[in-house]
Design a protein around this motif. Structure first.
Motif, PDB file in Angstrom:
ATOM      1  N   GLN A 154       0.842  -1.200   0.000  1.00  0.00           N
ATOM      2  CA  GLN A 154       0.000   0.000   0.000  1.00  0.00           C
ATOM      3  C   GLN A 154       0.878   1.251   0.000  1.00  0.00           C
ATOM      4  O   GLN A 154       2.021   1.213   0.438  1.00  0.00           O
ATOM      5  CB  GLN A 154      -0.902   0.009   1.234  1.00  0.00           C
ATOM      6  N   PRO A 155       0.354   2.383  -0.468  1.00  0.00           N
ATOM      7  CA  PRO A 155       1.160   3.611  -0.474  1.00  0.00           C
ATOM      8  C   PRO A 155       1.360   4.158   0.929  1.00  0.00           C
ATOM      9  O   PRO A 155       0.500   4.002   1.807  1.00  0.00           O
ATOM     10  CB  PRO A 155       0.332   4.572  -1.332  1.00  0.00           C
ATOM     11  N   LEU A 156       2.491   4.789   1.127  1.00  0.00           N
ATOM     12  CA  LEU A 156       2.802   5.435   2.404  1.00  0.00           C
ATOM     13  C   LEU A 156       2.039   6.751   2.459  1.00  0.00           C
ATOM     14  O   LEU A 156       2.543   7.808   2.082  1.00  0.00           O
ATOM     15  CB  LEU A 156       4.315   5.646   2.525  1.00  0.00           C
ATOM     16  N   ASP A 157       0.791   6.669   2.933  1.00  0.00           N
ATOM     17  CA  ASP A 157      -0.062   7.851   3.012  1.00  0.00           C
ATOM     18  C   ASP A 157      -0.979   7.721   4.219  1.00  0.00           C
ATOM     19  O   ASP A 157      -1.006   6.693   4.907  1.00  0.00           O
ATOM     20  CB  ASP A 157      -0.865   8.059   1.723  1.00  0.00           C
ATOM     21  N   HIS A 160      -3.523   4.714   4.792  1.00  0.00           N
ATOM     22  CA  HIS A 160      -3.044   3.391   5.185  1.00  0.00           C
ATOM     23  C   HIS A 160      -2.120   3.393   6.392  1.00  0.00           C
ATOM     24  O   HIS A 160      -1.873   2.346   6.988  1.00  0.00           O
ATOM     25  CB  HIS A 160      -2.320   2.738   4.004  1.00  0.00           C
ATOM     26  N   SER A 168       7.995   8.085   7.234  1.00  0.00           N
ATOM     27  CA  SER A 168       8.928   8.523   6.195  1.00  0.00           C
ATOM     28  C   SER A 168      10.243   8.980   6.810  1.00  0.00           C
ATOM     29  O   SER A 168      11.332   8.619   6.324  1.00  0.00           O
ATOM     30  CB  SER A 168       8.298   9.651   5.380  1.00  0.00           C
ATOM     31  N   GLY A 176       4.119   8.323  -0.229  1.00  0.00           N
ATOM     32  CA  GLY A 176       3.522   7.764  -1.435  1.00  0.00           C
ATOM     33  C   GLY A 176       4.195   6.515  -1.944  1.00  0.00           C
ATOM     34  O   GLY A 176       3.647   5.825  -2.817  1.00  0.00           O
ATOM     35  N   ALA A 177       5.359   6.188  -1.428  1.00  0.00           N
ATOM     36  CA  ALA A 177       6.071   4.991  -1.878  1.00  0.00           C
ATOM     37  C   ALA A 177       5.333   3.733  -1.432  1.00  0.00           C
ATOM     38  O   ALA A 177       4.683   3.725  -0.385  1.00  0.00           O
ATOM     39  CB  ALA A 177       7.488   4.980  -1.305  1.00  0.00           C
ATOM     40  N   PRO A 178       5.414   2.647  -2.198  1.00  0.00           N
ATOM     41  CA  PRO A 178       4.810   1.387  -1.760  1.00  0.00           C
ATOM     42  C   PRO A 178       5.498   0.896  -0.484  1.00  0.00           C
ATOM     43  O   PRO A 178       6.721   0.982  -0.345  1.00  0.00           O
ATOM     44  CB  PRO A 178       5.082   0.430  -2.929  1.00  0.00           C
ATOM     45  N   ILE A 179       4.709   0.401   0.454  1.00  0.00           N
ATOM     46  CA  ILE A 179       5.259  -0.040   1.730  1.00  0.00           C
ATOM     47  C   ILE A 179       5.842  -1.443   1.586  1.00  0.00           C
ATOM     48  O   ILE A 179       5.148  -2.384   1.195  1.00  0.00           O
ATOM     49  CB  ILE A 179       4.189   0.011   2.827  1.00  0.00           C
ATOM     50  N   THR A 180       7.111  -1.552   1.895  1.00  0.00           N
ATOM     51  CA  THR A 180       7.874  -2.782   1.715  1.00  0.00           C
ATOM     52  C   THR A 180       8.271  -3.369   3.065  1.00  0.00           C
ATOM     53  O   THR A 180       8.196  -2.695   4.097  1.00  0.00           O
ATOM     54  CB  THR A 180       9.164  -2.481   0.929  1.00  0.00           C
TER      55      THR A 180
END
Length: 253
Positions: A154-157, A160, A168, A176-180
């Protein structure tokens, strides 16, 4: 495996749950398991708790009425008692207990497991703590940072993640980066993240919840592998708290 077994919770343990993605579910699940082995258990919060969550406990005592005698009576009838702060009549939401009351609870009942939800996440599966949290009493012997596996990809926002800007900052990942797995592990292992406020000598066991929802457990296992590089993390549990046997895997070094 049951949660109490996987966490190696002994009689009189003091456990703090932090993070997102199932803290309350984990706390009440553990309370039921401890009570089922014919031990007594107190649940509480140093933040706040909602009416629907209060209803999960078989009995509760408001802080203003909390004396050794009232809690002894409640424990004699139920084995599991929730202690909360002042309750809002309109919403049913209750505040947390003070650290002073928490200390009294520990002194009154040294052989009773004391479980505490130590921060909030606004129903998000992942978070980083603000300056004022978590509120982890110094008596705590086990800290359980929790994250929901449904956050992977999911996006870092803010939809979520609770406080995405702090996630961040701790992880170095842009908003906004995908959560890894790397992002999740870096925050949960960080001394200003999942390990913030852990008392000296307390164990840290991370719980990755909702793993049963993943099409592949690889992101959860990769997160566990990264977390275990931090010596302060004792183990990582891959779990589905809604299941009869909630712990699916125990990862340790």
């Amino acid at each position: 495996m049951r949660l109490a077994e996987a966490l190696a919770v002994s009689r009189g343990e003091v456990v703090a749950f932090v993070g997102g993605g199932g803290k309350t579910a984990a706390m009440f699940r553990l309370a039921r398991e401890v009570a089922a082995r014919d031990e007594r258990v107190l649940t509480t919060t140093t933040t706040h708790i909602f009416a629907a969550q209060i209803a999960q406990a078989p009995a509760h005592v408001v802080a203003t009425d909390a004396t050794r005698e009232t809690i002894v009576t409640a424990l004699a009838s139920h084995r599991h008692v929730l202690v909360v702060g002042d309750t809002d009549a309109g919403s049913g939401r209750a505040g947390g207990v003070s650290l002073e009351l928490f200390t009294r609870l520990r002194a009154w009942f040294p052989d009773v497991c004391l479980l505490n939800e130590a921060d909030g996440s606004r129903m998000r599966p992942f978070k980083a703590p603000a300056a004022h949290e978590p509120v982890i009493p110094e008596e705590t012997t086990l800290v359980v940072p929790v994250v929901g596996a449904d956050v992977f990809g999911q996006p870092l926002d803010s939809e979520h993640v609770h406080r995405p800007e702090l996630v961040s900052a701790l992880s170095g990942a842009p908003l906004g980066a995908p959560i890894t797995p790397e992002i999740v592990a870096s925050v949960l292992a960080h001394p200003d993240g999942g390990r913030k406020g852990v008392p000296a000598g307390a164990r840290v066991v991370v719980l990755i919840n909702k793993v049963e929802t993943l099409p592949d457990r690889k992101p959860a296992r990769d997160t566990a592998e990264r977390l275990l590089r931090e010596r302060a993390v004792t183990a990582v549990l891959l779990a589905g708290l809604r299941g009869d046997d909630p712990v699916l895997e125990v990862c340790s070094r």
